[in-house]
Scaffold this active site. Sequence first.
Site, mmCIF file in Angstrom:
data_model
loop_
_atom_site.group_PDB
_atom_site.id
_atom_site.type_symbol
_atom_site.label_atom_id
_atom_site.label_comp_id
_atom_site.label_asym_id
_atom_site.label_seq_id
_atom_site.Cartn_x
_atom_site.Cartn_y
_atom_site.Cartn_z
ATOM 1 N N ASP A 254 -2.625 0.839 60.718
ATOM 2 C CA ASP A 254 -1.939 0.406 61.946
ATOM 3 C C ASP A 254 -2.604 -0.752 62.704
ATOM 4 O O ASP A 254 -2.641 -0.751 63.946
ATOM 5 C CB ASP A 254 -1.767 1.603 62.897
ATOM 6 C CG ASP A 254 -0.933 2.715 62.283
ATOM 7 O OD1 ASP A 254 -0.432 2.534 61.164
ATOM 8 O OD2 ASP A 254 -0.793 3.773 62.933
ATOM 9 N N GLU B 214 2.659 2.035 62.171
ATOM 10 C CA GLU B 214 3.413 3.085 62.861
ATOM 11 C C GLU B 214 4.632 2.434 63.510
ATOM 12 O O GLU B 214 4.496 1.556 64.376
ATOM 13 C CB GLU B 214 2.559 3.783 63.931
ATOM 14 C CG GLU B 214 3.328 4.918 64.623
ATOM 15 C CD GLU B 214 2.519 5.660 65.694
ATOM 16 O OE1 GLU B 214 1.291 5.488 65.754
ATOM 17 O OE2 GLU B 214 3.147 6.412 66.462
ATOM 18 N N LYS C 194 5.344 4.149 58.797
ATOM 19 C CA LYS C 194 5.239 5.602 58.989
ATOM 20 C C LYS C 194 5.740 5.991 60.378
ATOM 21 O O LYS C 194 5.386 5.352 61.369
ATOM 22 C CB LYS C 194 3.786 6.060 58.780
ATOM 23 C CG LYS C 194 2.779 5.449 59.746
ATOM 24 C CD LYS C 194 1.381 5.909 59.385
ATOM 25 C CE LYS C 194 0.321 5.466 60.339
ATOM 26 N NZ LYS C 194 0.453 5.907 61.726
ATOM 27 N N LYS D 76 1.856 10.037 63.118
ATOM 28 C CA LYS D 76 0.476 9.597 63.247
ATOM 29 C C LYS D 76 -0.194 9.616 61.876
ATOM 30 O O LYS D 76 -0.968 8.736 61.533
ATOM 31 C CB LYS D 76 -0.280 10.477 64.253
ATOM 32 C CG LYS D 76 0.358 10.523 65.649
ATOM 33 C CD LYS D 76 0.547 9.151 66.255
ATOM 34 C CE LYS D 76 1.161 9.230 67.649
ATOM 35 N NZ LYS D 76 1.580 7.898 68.137
ATOM 36 N N VAL E 90 -6.928 1.668 63.374
ATOM 37 C CA VAL E 90 -6.844 2.267 64.710
ATOM 38 C C VAL E 90 -5.724 3.311 64.774
ATOM 39 O O VAL E 90 -4.778 3.257 63.996
ATOM 40 C CB VAL E 90 -6.575 1.177 65.767
ATOM 41 C CG1 VAL E 90 -7.729 0.197 65.801
ATOM 42 C CG2 VAL E 90 -5.273 0.416 65.535
ATOM 43 N N CYS F 151 -4.306 8.076 64.657
ATOM 44 C CA CYS F 151 -3.700 7.873 63.329
ATOM 45 C C CYS F 151 -4.710 7.884 62.191
ATOM 46 O O CYS F 151 -4.395 8.320 61.091
ATOM 47 C CB CYS F 151 -2.891 6.586 63.326
ATOM 48 S SG CYS F 151 -1.407 6.753 64.344
ATOM 49 N N GLN G 236 -20.353 19.930 59.182
ATOM 50 C CA GLN G 236 -20.066 21.064 58.295
ATOM 51 C C GLN G 236 -19.949 20.599 56.837
ATOM 52 O O GLN G 236 -18.969 20.885 56.146
ATOM 53 C CB GLN G 236 -18.781 21.775 58.720
ATOM 54 C CG GLN G 236 -18.796 22.232 60.180
ATOM 55 C CD GLN G 236 -17.564 23.031 60.522
ATOM 56 O OE1 GLN G 236 -17.424 24.178 60.093
ATOM 57 N NE2 GLN G 236 -16.656 22.433 61.268
HETATM 58 N N1 TIU Z 1 -2.022 4.234 65.277
HETATM 59 C C1 TIU Z 1 -2.277 5.145 66.214
HETATM 60 O O1 TIU Z 1 -3.398 5.625 66.350
HETATM 61 N N2 TIU Z 1 -1.239 5.491 67.081
HETATM 62 C C2 TIU Z 1 -1.424 5.877 68.381
HETATM 63 O O2 TIU Z 1 -0.469 6.191 69.090
HETATM 64 N N3 TIU Z 1 -2.717 5.881 68.845
HETATM 65 C C3 TIU Z 1 -3.130 6.102 70.121
HETATM 66 O O3 TIU Z 1 -4.347 6.195 70.326
HETATM 67 N N4 TIU Z 1 -2.254 6.181 71.093
#
Ligand code: TIU
Length: 223
Positions: free
Chosen positions: A24, A72, A129, A132, A157, A162, A202
């Site tokens: 993303d 996303e 996608k 998430k 990110v 995600c 873990q």
């Molecule tokens: N790509 C992703 O992490 N989507 C989100 O909505 N992330 C947020 O941190 N909001």
Amino acid sequence: MSEIAAKPFPFFFDRPAIALIVIDMQRDFVEVGGFGESLGNDVLRLRKIVPAVRRLIEAFRSHGLPVIHTVECHRPDLSDCPPAKRNRGDPRLRIGDPGPMGRILIAGEPGAAILPELAPGPGEIVIEKPGKGAFYGTDLGAHLDRLGARQLVFAGVTTEVCVQTTMREANDRGYECLLAEDATESYFPEFKAATLDMIRAQCAIVGWTATTEGVIEGLRDAE
Ligand code: TIU
């Protein structure tokens, strides 16, 4: 077997079975006026990982290894956006509303474009996608089967949303997952730190973490 210096212990990999998944890295999360900002976040802090993500992409390409990108986003008619996702909270703009970069989080709009510095190369897979996690509602698993990929390096990110969701989906599907620590970022530094800790706690319950440099060295040594 080749090796990447990783936490909590070395990550062993078979060179043909390893792939990079970039999560993303699209304008909606990194630029002002997109989905990330509509949720109240300081989006510009995410930009600092762009050089590290680019180094990873170039390293995988130079070794002839697969690079997969995710975005996303939702269909223009929002048929793949559950009302529970769209109606959540009190954002400035909701998914599908018109914003400065086109309709928020909608496929084909300027905000859904991957940053030009990280643009997919010819033939590279791009997974659109709705969730998430990158496995939910997509054919990512079928692409990985076709490629023979069983070990996945992650960048992108946001770390705890995600990226972590996709790593957990992959871990449950039997993939071995490694997150590049300096090639992922969160709007919340404390969430990034906690996510790195919980992934590798873990005995690597979700997977491994390593530096971008460590990943690149491991790929080089495997040649
Ligand atoms: N790509 C992703 O992490 N989507 C989100 O909505 N992330 C947020 O941190 N909001």
